[in-house]
Design a protein around this motif. Structure first.
Motif, PDB file in Angstrom:
ATOM      1  N   LEU A   1      -7.124  24.952 -14.356  1.00 36.17           N
ATOM      2  CA  LEU A   1      -8.109  23.899 -14.574  1.00 36.17           C
ATOM      3  C   LEU A   1      -7.457  22.529 -14.478  1.00 36.17           C
ATOM      4  O   LEU A   1      -6.234  22.403 -14.403  1.00 36.17           O
ATOM      5  N   THR A   2      -8.255  21.483 -14.482  1.00 42.12           N
ATOM      6  CA  THR A   2      -7.719  20.137 -14.278  1.00 42.12           C
ATOM      7  C   THR A   2      -6.867  19.666 -15.453  1.00 42.12           C
ATOM      8  O   THR A   2      -6.051  18.760 -15.293  1.00 42.12           O
ATOM      9  N   CYS A   3      -7.058  20.294 -16.631  1.00 38.60           N
ATOM     10  CA  CYS A   3      -6.273  19.889 -17.801  1.00 38.60           C
ATOM     11  C   CYS A   3      -5.180  20.907 -18.118  1.00 38.60           C
ATOM     12  O   CYS A   3      -4.586  20.873 -19.191  1.00 38.60           O
ATOM     13  N   GLY A   4      -4.923  21.820 -17.183  1.00 39.88           N
ATOM     14  CA  GLY A   4      -3.870  22.800 -17.385  1.00 39.88           C
ATOM     15  C   GLY A   4      -4.390  24.224 -17.269  1.00 39.88           C
ATOM     16  O   GLY A   4      -5.566  24.458 -17.008  1.00 39.88           O
ATOM     17  N   GLU A   5      -3.503  25.185 -17.476  1.00 38.89           N
ATOM     18  CA  GLU A   5      -3.866  26.592 -17.351  1.00 38.89           C
ATOM     19  C   GLU A   5      -4.481  27.122 -18.644  1.00 38.89           C
ATOM     20  O   GLU A   5      -3.986  26.838 -19.732  1.00 38.89           O
ATOM     21  N   MET A   6      -5.554  27.878 -18.497  1.00 39.72           N
ATOM     22  CA  MET A   6      -6.112  28.653 -19.593  1.00 39.72           C
ATOM     23  C   MET A   6      -5.933  30.122 -19.227  1.00 39.72           C
ATOM     24  O   MET A   6      -6.056  30.491 -18.060  1.00 39.72           O
TER      25      MET A   6
ATOM     26  N   SER B   1      -9.481  31.410 -22.712  1.00 36.69           N
ATOM     27  CA  SER B   1      -9.217  30.799 -24.005  1.00 36.69           C
ATOM     28  C   SER B   1      -8.089  29.797 -23.878  1.00 36.69           C
ATOM     29  O   SER B   1      -7.284  29.861 -22.938  1.00 36.69           O
ATOM     30  N   ASP B   2      -8.022  28.871 -24.848  1.00 38.04           N
ATOM     31  CA  ASP B   2      -6.839  28.030 -24.915  1.00 38.04           C
ATOM     32  C   ASP B   2      -5.698  28.859 -25.486  1.00 38.04           C
ATOM     33  O   ASP B   2      -5.870  30.028 -25.852  1.00 38.04           O
ATOM     34  N   ALA B   3      -4.514  28.275 -25.564  1.00 36.55           N
ATOM     35  CA  ALA B   3      -3.317  29.040 -25.939  1.00 36.55           C
ATOM     36  C   ALA B   3      -3.389  29.599 -27.351  1.00 36.55           C
ATOM     37  O   ALA B   3      -2.788  30.634 -27.655  1.00 36.55           O
ATOM     38  N   THR B   4      -4.134  28.943 -28.227  1.00 31.68           N
ATOM     39  CA  THR B   4      -4.191  29.357 -29.626  1.00 31.68           C
ATOM     40  C   THR B   4      -5.295  30.372 -29.905  1.00 31.68           C
ATOM     41  O   THR B   4      -5.316  30.994 -30.967  1.00 31.68           O
TER      42      THR B   4
ATOM     43  N   ALA C   1     -18.786  27.549  -9.047  1.00 34.31           N
ATOM     44  CA  ALA C   1     -19.692  27.066 -10.094  1.00 34.31           C
ATOM     45  C   ALA C   1     -19.247  27.576 -11.461  1.00 34.31           C
ATOM     46  O   ALA C   1     -19.300  26.831 -12.457  1.00 34.31           O
ATOM     47  N   ALA C   2     -18.790  28.830 -11.530  1.00 30.51           N
ATOM     48  CA  ALA C   2     -18.310  29.377 -12.792  1.00 30.51           C
ATOM     49  C   ALA C   2     -17.045  28.656 -13.255  1.00 30.51           C
ATOM     50  O   ALA C   2     -16.890  28.330 -14.444  1.00 30.51           O
ATOM     51  N   VAL C   3     -16.133  28.386 -12.326  1.00 27.05           N
ATOM     52  CA  VAL C   3     -14.914  27.647 -12.678  1.00 27.05           C
ATOM     53  C   VAL C   3     -15.262  26.236 -13.122  1.00 27.05           C
ATOM     54  O   VAL C   3     -14.646  25.687 -14.049  1.00 27.05           O
ATOM     55  N   ASP C   4     -16.269  25.651 -12.499  1.00 27.17           N
ATOM     56  CA  ASP C   4     -16.714  24.313 -12.908  1.00 27.17           C
ATOM     57  C   ASP C   4     -17.211  24.343 -14.352  1.00 27.17           C
ATOM     58  O   ASP C   4     -16.915  23.428 -15.137  1.00 27.17           O
ATOM     59  N   ALA C   5     -17.953  25.396 -14.726  1.00 27.03           N
ATOM     60  CA  ALA C   5     -18.426  25.511 -16.103  1.00 27.03           C
ATOM     61  C   ALA C   5     -17.252  25.598 -17.073  1.00 27.03           C
ATOM     62  O   ALA C   5     -17.236  24.937 -18.125  1.00 27.03           O
ATOM     63  N   LEU C   6     -16.246  26.418 -16.733  1.00 33.18           N
ATOM     64  CA  LEU C   6     -15.058  26.528 -17.574  1.00 33.18           C
ATOM     65  C   LEU C   6     -14.362  25.179 -17.715  1.00 33.18           C
ATOM     66  O   LEU C   6     -13.949  24.777 -18.809  1.00 33.18           O
ATOM     67  N   ASN C   7     -14.236  24.473 -16.599  1.00 35.66           N
ATOM     68  CA  ASN C   7     -13.521  23.201 -16.606  1.00 35.66           C
ATOM     69  C   ASN C   7     -14.255  22.153 -17.441  1.00 35.66           C
ATOM     70  O   ASN C   7     -13.646  21.359 -18.163  1.00 35.66           O
ATOM     71  N   ARG C   8     -15.584  22.157 -17.353  1.00 32.63           N
ATOM     72  CA  ARG C   8     -16.367  21.174 -18.110  1.00 32.63           C
ATOM     73  C   ARG C   8     -16.217  21.405 -19.605  1.00 32.63           C
ATOM     74  O   ARG C   8     -16.212  20.452 -20.393  1.00 32.63           O
TER      75      ARG C   8
ATOM     76  N   PHE D   1     -13.483  23.209 -21.219  1.00 32.89           N
ATOM     77  CA  PHE D   1     -12.108  23.051 -21.671  1.00 32.89           C
ATOM     78  C   PHE D   1     -11.548  21.657 -21.402  1.00 32.89           C
ATOM     79  O   PHE D   1     -10.734  21.153 -22.182  1.00 32.89           O
ATOM     80  N   CYS D   2     -11.961  21.051 -20.298  1.00 33.00           N
ATOM     81  CA  CYS D   2     -11.354  19.783 -19.881  1.00 33.00           C
ATOM     82  C   CYS D   2     -12.293  18.583 -20.003  1.00 33.00           C
ATOM     83  O   CYS D   2     -11.851  17.441 -19.891  1.00 33.00           O
ATOM     84  N   GLY D   3     -13.591  18.830 -20.175  1.00 25.97           N
ATOM     85  CA  GLY D   3     -14.535  17.737 -20.344  1.00 25.97           C
ATOM     86  C   GLY D   3     -14.850  16.985 -19.080  1.00 25.97           C
ATOM     87  O   GLY D   3     -15.286  15.825 -19.139  1.00 25.97           O
ATOM     88  N   GLU D   4     -14.654  17.618 -17.912  1.00 26.10           N
ATOM     89  CA  GLU D   4     -14.935  16.950 -16.641  1.00 26.10           C
ATOM     90  C   GLU D   4     -15.213  18.003 -15.575  1.00 26.10           C
ATOM     91  O   GLU D   4     -14.897  19.180 -15.758  1.00 26.10           O
ATOM     92  N   PRO D   5     -15.815  17.592 -14.446  1.00 27.47           N
ATOM     93  CA  PRO D   5     -16.049  18.561 -13.361  1.00 27.47           C
ATOM     94  C   PRO D   5     -14.733  19.100 -12.810  1.00 27.47           C
ATOM     95  O   PRO D   5     -13.696  18.432 -12.868  1.00 27.47           O
ATOM     96  N   TYR D   6     -14.781  20.300 -12.286  1.00 30.22           N
ATOM     97  CA  TYR D   6     -13.604  20.883 -11.664  1.00 30.22           C
ATOM     98  C   TYR D   6     -13.299  20.151 -10.371  1.00 30.22           C
ATOM     99  O   TYR D   6     -14.202  19.847  -9.581  1.00 30.22           O
ATOM    100  N   LYS D   7     -12.038  19.849 -10.148  1.00 31.07           N
ATOM    101  CA  LYS D   7     -11.605  19.160  -8.931  1.00 31.07           C
ATOM    102  C   LYS D   7     -10.760  20.105  -8.093  1.00 31.07           C
ATOM    103  O   LYS D   7      -9.798  20.709  -8.577  1.00 31.07           O
TER     104      LYS D   7
END
Length: 387
Positions: A315-320, A336-339, A363-370, A372-378
């Motif tokens: 994802l744009t904010c790192g790996e989940m 999930s996040d690391a914790t 579209a599914a990855v975009d949902a995950l990114n929004r 976990f990362c708070g933004e559209p998937y790039k």
């Protein structure tokens, strides 16, 4: 109105798309952009989609599309579904518990416990089966498994699945090559070491400790317990533009999937699983680190690495970390996040083999990114998936 919005509007007008996913609990606000991502999944070719988020702010559930193309019923908020290869994460956790207990070694050959079960078993290690580097063909690439409406009515033994794989060319050992065959062997290994059926060990070691009261591993039973959406598939060679091209395939003898991708669960239970796993309640931190250490996969950079039964989402904010799965009728994304404190699971009630697969995936990855990362998937290079 652009093409995507026109497609969404047409689906809403036809009753195939819920205009607003339902929020399960008011205390958890709907994450920005999630609604658009779910609608895009349906517009891309899914009949319906369910998303569930669990974190310290509570629970949010959203749905779009329909649970059944004939009745137009909404997707159940507590829908059960076949989780497909997310099963591998659970089987891997059982194997690692046995390692932790001193019953197994990651670097022992599979042939030590299962002599003669597969050619070259004296060289292929447990670790290599877990991370798909054992050089085994995947049995579902056989012509036997070309038509789910045929093989989904048959009963297969684990050995029959292994034998199907042995008739196929083997990939190079030591390099990543996804193989369901390896996890059939791991299922047999668990049964050999414990003396119990794999379903019982999953229940005792994973489902009950994690509070997964809606999860089970069927051997041959073809139904799904509890509320669920109808599962659909697009037959090979079918014209996706023709009405009725998606065929219902909810009832399915799951013996062909078993330890590789046979578990039935729901989004709540999957989020509970990753909370327990990443929270250190199922395996030690040392082994968890190994689970999340993996080589680059052909799905990089979207799903860049595969470890011991786990895969990462880039994802744009790192790996989940978590897992994806695909089986006739359903596709699953659970990360999930690391914790283990922030979890999200998506279930799509269709498996397709046409170009829509890529659009649904993005579209599914975009949902995950929004979430976990708070933004559209790039996409790589900085292009945004959504316009």
């Amino acid at each position: 109105m652009n093409g995507k919005r026109m497609a969404v509007a047409a689906l809403v007008a036809a009753g195939l798309l819920s205009p607003v996913p339902v929020s399960a609990q008011a205390r958890h606000e709907e994450p920005a952009g999630i609604r658009e991502a779910l609608e895009a999944t349906v517009a891309a070719g899914a009949s319906g989609v369910l998303a569930r988020i669990d974190d310290d702010r509570g629970t949010w559930i959203g749905t779009s599309g329909t649970a059944d193309l004939d009745t137009r019923a909404p997707v159940p908020r507590e829908a059960r579904f076949r989780i497909a290869s997310v099963t591998k994460s659970m089987v891997a956790a059982v194997v690692l518990q046995l390692v932790q207990e001193g019953e197994l070694s990651l670097d022992e050959p599979i042939g030590k416990r299962l002599p003669g079960q597969i050619d070259g078993g004296d060289r292929i290690t447990v670790r290599e089966l877990l991370n798909h580097t054992g050089g085994l063909a995947t049995y579902d690439a056989s012509a036997e498994f070309a038509d789910p409406e045929r093989y989904g009515t048959r009963t297969y033994t684990p050995q029959q699945l292994i034998d199907e794989a042995e008739r196929l060319p083997r990939p190079e050992r030591g390099r990543f090559a996804y193989s369901n065959t390896g996890y059939i062997l791991l299922g047999l290994l668990v049964e050999k070491v414990t003396g119990h059926e794999l379903s019982a060990e999953l229940d005792r070691r994973i489902f009950r400790p994690a509070g997964m009261t809606r999860s089970y591993l069927p051997r041959t039973w073809d139904g799904i317990r509890g509320p669920h959406a109808t599962g659909y598939h697009l037959p090979t060679g079918a014209d996706p533009s023709r009405p009725g091209s998606l065929r219902p395939i909810t009832r399915l003898n799951p013996s062909f999937a078993w330890a590789a991708y046979g578990v039935v669960s729901d989004a709540r239970d999957l989020n509970r699983f990753f909370q327990a796993l990443f929270g250190g309640r199922l395996v030690s931190q040392k082994l968890l680190t190994q689970m999340r250490t993996g080589a680059t996969t052909p799905q990089a950079p979207i799903f860049p690495r595969y470890g011991l039964g786990l895969e990462s989402a880039g994802l744009t904010c790192g790996e989940m970390w978590g897992a994806t799965g695909s089986i006739p009728g359903y596709q699953t994304f659970s990360f999930s996040d690391a914790t283990g404190k922030r979890r999200m699971t998506l279930s799509v009630n269709v498996q397709r083999n046409d170009r829509a697969v890529a659009r649904m995936l993005m579209a599914a990855v975009d949902a995950l990114n929004r979430y976990f990362c708070g933004e559209p998937y790039k996409l790589p290079g900085g292009a945004s998936k959504s316009r």
